[in-house]
Design an enzyme around this catalytic site. Structure first.
Site, PDB file in Angstrom:
ATOM      1  N   LYS A  51       0.838  -1.198   0.000  1.00 42.41           N
ATOM      2  CA  LYS A  51       0.000   0.000   0.000  1.00 42.41           C
ATOM      3  C   LYS A  51       0.874   1.249   0.000  1.00 42.41           C
ATOM      4  CE  LYS A  51      -3.837  -2.436   2.107  1.00 42.41           C
ATOM      5  NZ  LYS A  51      -4.447  -2.960   3.324  1.00 42.41           N
ATOM      6  N   GLN A  95      -4.903  -1.938   9.435  1.00 44.89           N
ATOM      7  CA  GLN A  95      -4.803  -3.267   8.828  1.00 44.89           C
ATOM      8  C   GLN A  95      -5.400  -4.317   9.770  1.00 44.89           C
ATOM      9  OE1 GLN A  95      -3.713  -3.834   5.675  1.00 44.89           O
ATOM     10  NE2 GLN A  95      -4.180  -6.004   5.893  1.00 44.89           N
ATOM     11  N   ASP A 118     -11.439   2.456   3.931  1.00 48.50           N
ATOM     12  CA  ASP A 118     -11.695   1.018   3.852  1.00 48.50           C
ATOM     13  C   ASP A 118     -13.201   0.725   3.751  1.00 48.50           C
ATOM     14  OD1 ASP A 118      -9.786  -0.985   3.706  1.00 48.50           O
ATOM     15  OD2 ASP A 118      -9.204  -0.793   5.808  1.00 48.50           O
TER      16      ASP A 118
HETATM   17  N1  GUN Z   1      -7.184  -7.270   5.965  1.00 49.03           N
HETATM   18  C1  GUN Z   1      -7.530  -8.012   4.888  1.00 49.03           C
HETATM   19  N2  GUN Z   1      -8.097  -7.221   3.960  1.00 49.03           N
HETATM   20  C2  GUN Z   1      -8.116  -5.971   4.457  1.00 49.03           C
HETATM   21  C3  GUN Z   1      -8.572  -4.725   3.957  1.00 49.03           C
HETATM   22  O1  GUN Z   1      -9.104  -4.604   2.857  1.00 49.03           O
HETATM   23  N3  GUN Z   1      -8.392  -3.671   4.775  1.00 49.03           N
HETATM   24  C4  GUN Z   1      -7.831  -3.782   5.989  1.00 49.03           C
HETATM   25  N4  GUN Z   1      -7.729  -2.686   6.724  1.00 49.03           N
HETATM   26  N5  GUN Z   1      -7.396  -4.910   6.493  1.00 49.03           N
HETATM   27  C5  GUN Z   1      -7.541  -6.011   5.723  1.00 49.03           C
END
Ligand code: GUN
Length: 284
Positions: A51, A95, A118
């Site tokens: 990211k 995350q 998100d």
């Molecule tokens: N863990 C697995 N997929 C995601 C996601 O799309 N966003 C976040 N914040 N954590 C994750």
């Protein structure tokens, strides 16, 4: 069969994001994304690093906060509070999963819904369920983008979602409904799953089991969207769909890797642009 090339479409989205980010910077506001990682889960670290890299490539200011697994819930809540108030930050991502001693829901609810790129905050989840504009979870948003890029008509189609997670299954179902599909949500407790899948025009599989969706479970010409990312013992990456056999039967199918996967980060960056534009509008 047409292979849906998520790598190509994600590059297109990222190019658009980069152009928008440059335009916004010229207006005096550089889009900013904060990514928080708690603990040392290897897969999560890989995601967070990807990211950060994607932000750099797209001219988005990025802040990575890496906290030890021993971080308390209060410490994390305080950090989110700081980022909520920080005008350089337009998107906040925590995350998941978080260490067991931290209440995930409490953390998600602390994020300012306006910075919730998100799309996990109950406000944004609620907005999606009544078809109001808000942030939408990135992976399902990426799936819709892929379908649209390939000019696949969703309206009136029978769509079956396999999996009911808050991150993928549920928002996916709501997005398909918003596009006027007839939507069925199935999951690990569904009886006679193939009764539903055999009647589906579009199947989105997100159940986290390697090669779960078999060719004999789908009708000829079905559109198969595979959200799974499973690492096998031999190191190979496979999806939730039995690609080798399904490719003979499907009209469109996403490969793993290179299908849905690359879209997630692209949509996250896109959400960060939307958030920055909203911020700019409010400031005026
Ligand atoms: N863990 C697995 N997929 C995601 C996601 O799309 N966003 C976040 N914040 N954590 C994750």
């Amino acid at each position: 069969m047409i292979l849906i090339d998520g790598k190509n479409i994600s590059s297109k989205v990222k190019d658009e994001v980069k152009n928008e980010a440059i335009n916004l910077a010229n207006l005096g506001i550089k889009p900013g994304l904060a990514v928080i990682l708690v603990g040392d889960d290897k897969a999560s670290l890989t995601y967070v690093n990807s990211k950060e890299k994607a932000c750099k490539m797209c001219e988005i200011y990025s802040v990575k906060k890496t906290l030890p697994a021993s971080t308390t819930e209060d410490e994390l809540l305080n950090l989110i509070d700081e980022l909520n108030k920080d005008d350089k930050i337009h998107g906040i991502l925590v995350q998941l999963p978080l260490p067991k001693h931290i209440d995930e829901n409490k953390i998600i609810e602390k994020i300012d819904p306006k910075k919730d790129v998100d799309g996990f905050h109950p406000i944004n989840v609620g907005k999606l369920s009544i078809a109001l504009d808000g942030f939408v979870s990135c992976t399902p948003a990426g799936v819709i983008r892929l379908l649209k890029e390939y000019e696949i008509d969703i309206s009136g189609k029978n769509a079956v979602v396999i999996g009911r997670s808050n991150i993928v299954g549920k928002p996916m179902a709501n997005l398909l409904l918003k596009e006027n599909a007839t939507v069925t949500i199935t999951h690990s407790k569904t009886k006679n799953l193939d009764f539903y899948t055999k009647n589906a025009d579009i199947i989105v599989v997100a159940i986290g089991i390697p090669n779960f969706l078999k060719a004999d479970m789908v009708k000829d010409g079905a559109i198969v969207i595979d959200v799974g990312i499973n690492r096998l013992d031999d190191g190979r990456l496979v999806g939730d769909a039995d690609f080798e056999n399904l490719k003979e039967k499907a009209s469109f199918i996403t490969p793993v890797p290179g299908g849905v996967g690359p879209m997630t980060i692209a949509m996250l960056l896109n959400n960060t642009i939307i958030s920055t534009k909203n911020f700019l509008k409010e400031k005026k």
